[in-house]
Design a protein around this motif. Structure first.
Motif, mmCIF file in Angstrom:
data_model
loop_
_atom_site.group_PDB
_atom_site.id
_atom_site.type_symbol
_atom_site.label_atom_id
_atom_site.label_comp_id
_atom_site.label_asym_id
_atom_site.label_seq_id
_atom_site.Cartn_x
_atom_site.Cartn_y
_atom_site.Cartn_z
ATOM 1 N N LEU A 239 -77.773 111.095 39.917
ATOM 2 C CA LEU A 239 -78.804 110.751 40.896
ATOM 3 C C LEU A 239 -80.166 110.811 40.217
ATOM 4 O O LEU A 239 -80.346 111.566 39.249
ATOM 5 N N GLU A 240 -81.114 110.034 40.724
ATOM 6 C CA GLU A 240 -82.485 110.109 40.198
ATOM 7 C C GLU A 240 -83.437 110.420 41.345
ATOM 8 O O GLU A 240 -83.419 109.749 42.376
ATOM 9 N N TYR A 241 -84.250 111.456 41.155
ATOM 10 C CA TYR A 241 -85.203 111.870 42.187
ATOM 11 C C TYR A 241 -86.482 111.050 42.042
ATOM 12 O O TYR A 241 -87.119 111.053 40.979
ATOM 13 N N ASN A 242 -86.855 110.336 43.109
ATOM 14 C CA ASN A 242 -88.012 109.430 43.030
ATOM 15 C C ASN A 242 -89.101 109.722 44.058
ATOM 16 O O ASN A 242 -89.974 108.878 44.286
ATOM 17 N N GLU A 243 -89.075 110.882 44.673
ATOM 18 C CA GLU A 243 -90.091 111.218 45.665
ATOM 19 C C GLU A 243 -91.369 111.708 44.979
ATOM 20 O O GLU A 243 -91.315 112.344 43.923
ATOM 21 N N PRO A 244 -92.548 111.444 45.575
ATOM 22 C CA PRO A 244 -93.811 111.876 44.944
ATOM 23 C C PRO A 244 -93.996 113.389 44.935
ATOM 24 O O PRO A 244 -94.642 113.933 44.039
ATOM 25 N N LYS A 245 -93.445 114.076 45.937
ATOM 26 C CA LYS A 245 -93.604 115.535 46.024
ATOM 27 C C LYS A 245 -92.435 116.243 45.346
ATOM 28 O O LYS A 245 -91.316 115.726 45.301
ATOM 29 N N LYS A 246 -92.717 117.443 44.843
ATOM 30 C CA LYS A 246 -91.646 118.274 44.290
ATOM 31 C C LYS A 246 -90.678 118.689 45.400
ATOM 32 O O LYS A 246 -91.057 118.724 46.567
ATOM 33 N N SER A 247 -89.453 119.006 45.013
ATOM 34 C CA SER A 247 -88.458 119.454 45.988
ATOM 35 C C SER A 247 -87.544 120.491 45.354
ATOM 36 O O SER A 247 -87.328 120.483 44.127
ATOM 37 N N ARG A 248 -87.033 121.378 46.183
ATOM 38 C CA ARG A 248 -85.989 122.294 45.706
ATOM 39 C C ARG A 248 -84.741 121.471 45.386
ATOM 40 O O ARG A 248 -84.379 120.550 46.125
ATOM 41 N N LEU A 249 -84.081 121.820 44.306
ATOM 42 C CA LEU A 249 -82.888 121.093 43.894
ATOM 43 C C LEU A 249 -81.801 121.144 44.971
ATOM 44 O O LEU A 249 -81.207 120.114 45.326
ATOM 45 N N ASP A 250 -81.546 122.338 45.523
ATOM 46 C CA ASP A 250 -80.472 122.447 46.517
ATOM 47 C C ASP A 250 -80.813 121.694 47.801
ATOM 48 O O ASP A 250 -79.937 121.096 48.438
ATOM 49 N N THR B 71 -80.847 128.098 42.209
ATOM 50 C CA THR B 71 -80.647 127.061 43.224
ATOM 51 C C THR B 71 -81.966 126.488 43.719
ATOM 52 O O THR B 71 -82.017 125.355 44.162
ATOM 53 N N GLY B 72 -83.033 127.275 43.636
ATOM 54 C CA GLY B 72 -84.325 126.847 44.173
ATOM 55 C C GLY B 72 -85.242 126.203 43.165
ATOM 56 O O GLY B 72 -86.429 126.027 43.429
ATOM 57 N N ILE B 73 -84.712 125.832 42.012
ATOM 58 C CA ILE B 73 -85.548 125.208 40.989
ATOM 59 C C ILE B 73 -86.173 123.928 41.540
ATOM 60 O O ILE B 73 -85.554 123.196 42.304
ATOM 61 N N LYS B 74 -87.441 123.668 41.169
ATOM 62 C CA LYS B 74 -88.143 122.491 41.676
ATOM 63 C C LYS B 74 -87.875 121.283 40.772
ATOM 64 O O LYS B 74 -87.887 121.399 39.544
ATOM 65 N N ILE B 75 -87.621 120.138 41.399
ATOM 66 C CA ILE B 75 -87.455 118.888 40.664
ATOM 67 C C ILE B 75 -88.630 117.971 40.990
ATOM 68 O O ILE B 75 -89.240 118.084 42.055
#
Length: 302
Positions: free
Chosen positions: A7-18, A52-56
């Motif tokens: 998967l590729e994360y394409n949102e402008p804001k950071k998010s928790r991985l889980d 689990t809470g690492i930011k992407i």
């Protein structure tokens, strides 16, 4: 063989991985996702992560590896069960609160099926749900009919499909009623906001529940409910839908509720035509001690 995809994360804001994976993996719960991360099955930009809470961030590539699950098979376990009726075709048991009906992911053993297989022989090719024709939730108590052979299973399942059997429940619910009885006709399906929940949805499966008000207390009522259909969490969702959630329900009820061991919902009466003799069989069982004691407390405040 492990299942793997990227998967590729394409949102402008950071998010928790889980949190992100919880929105992408429809068939997995957040706890299952967190377990995969902790066991290093999830890679971010090719590297395993420990938290689990690492930011992407936008552009991160997430590799998801899902290990093959070991097949679940029900095995006999010496667990006491309350047998209400038994012959060579059918078994009627009183399931206690806190017991899961059959093995599944997260509940591989100590279920009602494990107990039944120790108690008697079930001739059924289904290795996970042998004899099971209907279910009640883990924290719902009460009567279940079990098919001991194919003749009984086909007959009981046909009766369920044709709605010719009888299933009545007792429930303590929030609030009071102006009417003495009612009929809830609202289709049910998986919630679009929480995959662990069912909800009233426009394109859901036909679901009908009848209710009768037996007693009313301060802020609570005792109901008798009759199932016309048998959808997952039907009574619990229908009662929430009309503004009277089942007391003690951790999934569909309010936090400020009666203290117990889960929802105050009990499968009190069960009726069906015997698969072999065609005799009408009907059984009733009192609710568990905590249900009865709670009713006494509510009555004492009147």
């Amino acid at each position: 063989m492990n299942k793997s995809f990227e998967l590729e994360y394409n949102e402008p804001k950071k998010s928790r991985l889980d949190a992100y994976l919880n929105t992408e993996l429809d068939d997995m719960t957040r706890s299952q996702i967190q377990k995969l991360i902790k066991e290093k099955y999830i890679l971010v930009n090719g590297e395993s992560v420990a938290k689990t809470g690492i930011k992407i961030v936008s552009g991160d590539k997430i590799t998801v590896n899902i290990p093959e699950e070991e097949p679940i098979k029900a095995v006999p376990e010496d667990i006491p069960i309350e047998v209400v009726y038994e012959d060579k075709d059918v078994l009627v048991v009183n399931k206690p609160q806190g017991m899961v009906v059959h093995p599944a992911a997260g509940h591989p053993d100590k279920t009602l099926v494990n107990a039944i297989l120790y108690h008697c022989q079930i001739n059924d090719d289904d290795v996970i749900r042998p004899g099971i024709v209907h279910r009640i939730d883990k924290d719902t108590s009460g009567l279940l009919m079990i098919a001991k052979n194919n003749l009984a299973k086909q007959s009981l399942m046909k009766q369920l499909k044709e709605k010719s059997n009888l299933r009545e429940y007792l429930a303590i619910v929030h609030g009071n009623f102006k009417e003495k009885n009612g009929r809830i006709n609202a289709p049910l399906g998986r919630s679009k906001f929480d995959r662990k929940k069912q909800a009233v949805v426009e394109d859901g499966r036909h679901a009908v529940t009848h209710f009768e008000v037996l007693e009313q207390f301060e802020n609570y009522s005792l109901l008798k409910l009759k199932l016309e259909t048998g959808r997952t969490h039907q009574i619990r969702v229908h009662m929430q839908y009309i503004g009277h959630p089942v007391a003690g329900d951790p999934l569909y009820g309010p936090k400020n509720t009666l203290k117990g061991q889960g929802q105050f919902l009990h499968a009190e009466t069960l009726g069906f035509e015997h698969p072999r003799t065609h005799e009408w069989m009907q059984f009733s069982i009192e609710p568990p001690k905590i249900f009865q004691e709670t009713l006494k407390q509510l009555r004492s405040k009147q």
